[in-house]
Enzyme design. Sequence first.
Site, mmCIF file in Angstrom:
data_model
loop_
_atom_site.group_PDB
_atom_site.id
_atom_site.type_symbol
_atom_site.label_atom_id
_atom_site.label_comp_id
_atom_site.label_asym_id
_atom_site.label_seq_id
_atom_site.Cartn_x
_atom_site.Cartn_y
_atom_site.Cartn_z
ATOM 1 N N LYS A 40 0.835 -1.207 0.000
ATOM 2 C CA LYS A 40 0.000 0.000 0.000
ATOM 3 C C LYS A 40 0.871 1.260 0.000
ATOM 4 O O LYS A 40 2.045 1.216 0.370
ATOM 5 C CB LYS A 40 -0.933 -0.011 1.210
ATOM 6 C CG LYS A 40 -0.225 0.124 2.557
ATOM 7 C CD LYS A 40 -1.181 -0.085 3.719
ATOM 8 C CE LYS A 40 -0.438 0.001 5.033
ATOM 9 N NZ LYS A 40 -1.249 -0.468 6.166
ATOM 10 N N ARG A 129 -10.703 0.962 14.898
ATOM 11 C CA ARG A 129 -10.504 1.793 13.709
ATOM 12 C C ARG A 129 -11.518 1.338 12.661
ATOM 13 O O ARG A 129 -12.548 1.947 12.506
ATOM 14 C CB ARG A 129 -9.052 1.647 13.236
ATOM 15 C CG ARG A 129 -8.585 2.700 12.294
ATOM 16 C CD ARG A 129 -7.106 2.557 11.954
ATOM 17 N NE ARG A 129 -6.799 1.309 11.254
ATOM 18 C CZ ARG A 129 -5.624 1.003 10.745
ATOM 19 N NH1 ARG A 129 -4.614 1.841 10.861
ATOM 20 N NH2 ARG A 129 -5.423 -0.137 10.131
ATOM 21 N N TYR A 260 17.204 29.741 3.427
ATOM 22 C CA TYR A 260 16.109 30.582 3.950
ATOM 23 C C TYR A 260 16.287 30.844 5.431
ATOM 24 O O TYR A 260 16.587 29.943 6.212
ATOM 25 C CB TYR A 260 14.767 29.866 3.762
ATOM 26 C CG TYR A 260 14.239 29.894 2.345
ATOM 27 C CD1 TYR A 260 13.897 31.086 1.724
ATOM 28 C CD2 TYR A 260 14.079 28.704 1.637
ATOM 29 C CE1 TYR A 260 13.409 31.102 0.428
ATOM 30 C CE2 TYR A 260 13.590 28.715 0.342
ATOM 31 C CZ TYR A 260 13.249 29.915 -0.260
ATOM 32 O OH TYR A 260 12.770 29.924 -1.534
ATOM 33 N N MET A 306 12.364 23.690 -0.825
ATOM 34 C CA MET A 306 11.417 22.831 -1.536
ATOM 35 C C MET A 306 12.145 21.826 -2.445
ATOM 36 O O MET A 306 11.815 20.651 -2.476
ATOM 37 C CB MET A 306 10.441 23.680 -2.357
ATOM 38 C CG MET A 306 9.253 22.883 -2.853
ATOM 39 S SD MET A 306 8.116 23.847 -3.850
ATOM 40 C CE MET A 306 7.413 24.960 -2.657
HETATM 41 C C1 LIG Z 1 -0.503 -1.563 6.890
HETATM 42 C C2 LIG Z 1 -1.158 -2.794 7.339
HETATM 43 C C3 LIG Z 1 -0.421 -3.978 7.560
HETATM 44 C C4 LIG Z 1 1.092 -4.017 7.498
HETATM 45 O O1 LIG Z 1 1.642 -3.564 8.701
HETATM 46 P P1 LIG Z 1 3.234 -3.617 8.964
HETATM 47 O O2 LIG Z 1 3.387 -3.173 10.364
HETATM 48 O O3 LIG Z 1 3.848 -2.661 7.991
HETATM 49 O O4 LIG Z 1 3.670 -5.012 8.720
HETATM 50 C C5 LIG Z 1 -1.125 -5.125 7.837
HETATM 51 N N1 LIG Z 1 -2.474 -5.133 7.943
HETATM 52 C C6 LIG Z 1 -3.197 -4.002 7.779
HETATM 53 C C7 LIG Z 1 -4.684 -4.080 7.924
HETATM 54 C C8 LIG Z 1 -2.579 -2.803 7.491
HETATM 55 O O5 LIG Z 1 -3.302 -1.691 7.350
#
Ligand SMILES: *Cc1c(COP(=O)(O)O)cnc(C)c1O
Length: 351
Positions: A40, A129, A260, A306
């Site tokens: 992701k 969550r 800056y 930047m």
């Molecule tokens: C991001 C995520 C993971 C991975 O977590 P890590 O700590 O990076 O291994 C696993 N399950 C869900 C639902 C996540 O959102």
Amino acid sequence: MKVKIKDLPTIKINKNNLFENLTIISKKAKDINKIAVVLKDNAYGHGLEEMAKLTSEYGIKKAVVRDLREAHIIKDYFSEILVLAQTDFKELIHSYSHTFHIVLNSVEHIEKLPQNIKVHIKVNSGMNRNGIEQNELESCIYGLLKKNIQICGVMTHYKNADTLGSEYYVQKQHFNHTKFITNKLCEELSIPTPMFHSCNSAGLFRCENFDEDMARVGIASYGYLDDNNVFDFPKLKPVLSLWASRISTRELKENESVGYGGTYTTDKKITISTYDLGYGNGFQRINENQEYFTRDGYRVLGRVSMDNLSLNTNDNEVCIFDDARNLAKIHNTISYEIVTSLSPFIKKVIE
Ligand SMILES: *Cc1c(COP(=O)(O)O)cnc(C)c1O
């Protein structure tokens, strides 16, 4: 003043380190087919497609992404792709593929889901969550079956797998009960039992004897299972290093300032160069009370701009970091945020 034609900053991906990490993870999971690599958010900044290619070359068959956009990019590399948080359900009607497994995050979503797709039910076990509540499981399964939706998995997520304490065990026990209820319902309904999965990286390595059907492994693949000396976590190797190219070089006399706000002032004559990396690339500004040194010991002088930062060197190419933990400490955050913040537009090179 010497001027160089501008290169782009570069992320180098160390394939050997990645493969070594995946070997350690596979051993822990006891079966490479149980690993779902979490890709992701542009593979935590490492490059979605690059990491999909490499992890599938290693032999990983499953991946986890955030939404359908990411799922489509890596579709050809995996036989199963778990989509964690698709919120546009109309898109799901138009661009679903049979290898996509959609996470159900709320009972409200059942009516919005198209028919005949594959779903994993997320059950809240204390993180509060996403996910349905355990007492909604039965009605949820009925609701999904009514729409001919295939229940391929039941999952949960730990809030505290990486910290010492009992909460991990409380959630684990809660999920064990979820498994029990699910198995019972599936038997009554004569439907196949789904796969069960709860572990992220830290969760997997905290298991004494991993026995679930899948583990969702993100940060450990990238080499950052934080070793806080509490757990006997293995030594993993960071996969990403960030490099910048020199734009220009100049000599400064004593008592001249840089960048800056002129927040850094020289205390002697020095050579400084500007490099083509800044917060526009996701390399955050560094708090003025902190000193940051690159891998080879050059100091970031003054404020990060930047598209530029200044270092006390004239090397043409500098490794800004090859271990995000030092930066994480300076920014009072975690390695996840340092790597994930890097712009997806940074060029990737696999070594
Ligand atoms: C991001 C995520 C993971 C991975 O977590 P890590 O700590 O990076 O291994 C696993 N399950 C869900 C639902 C996540 O959102």
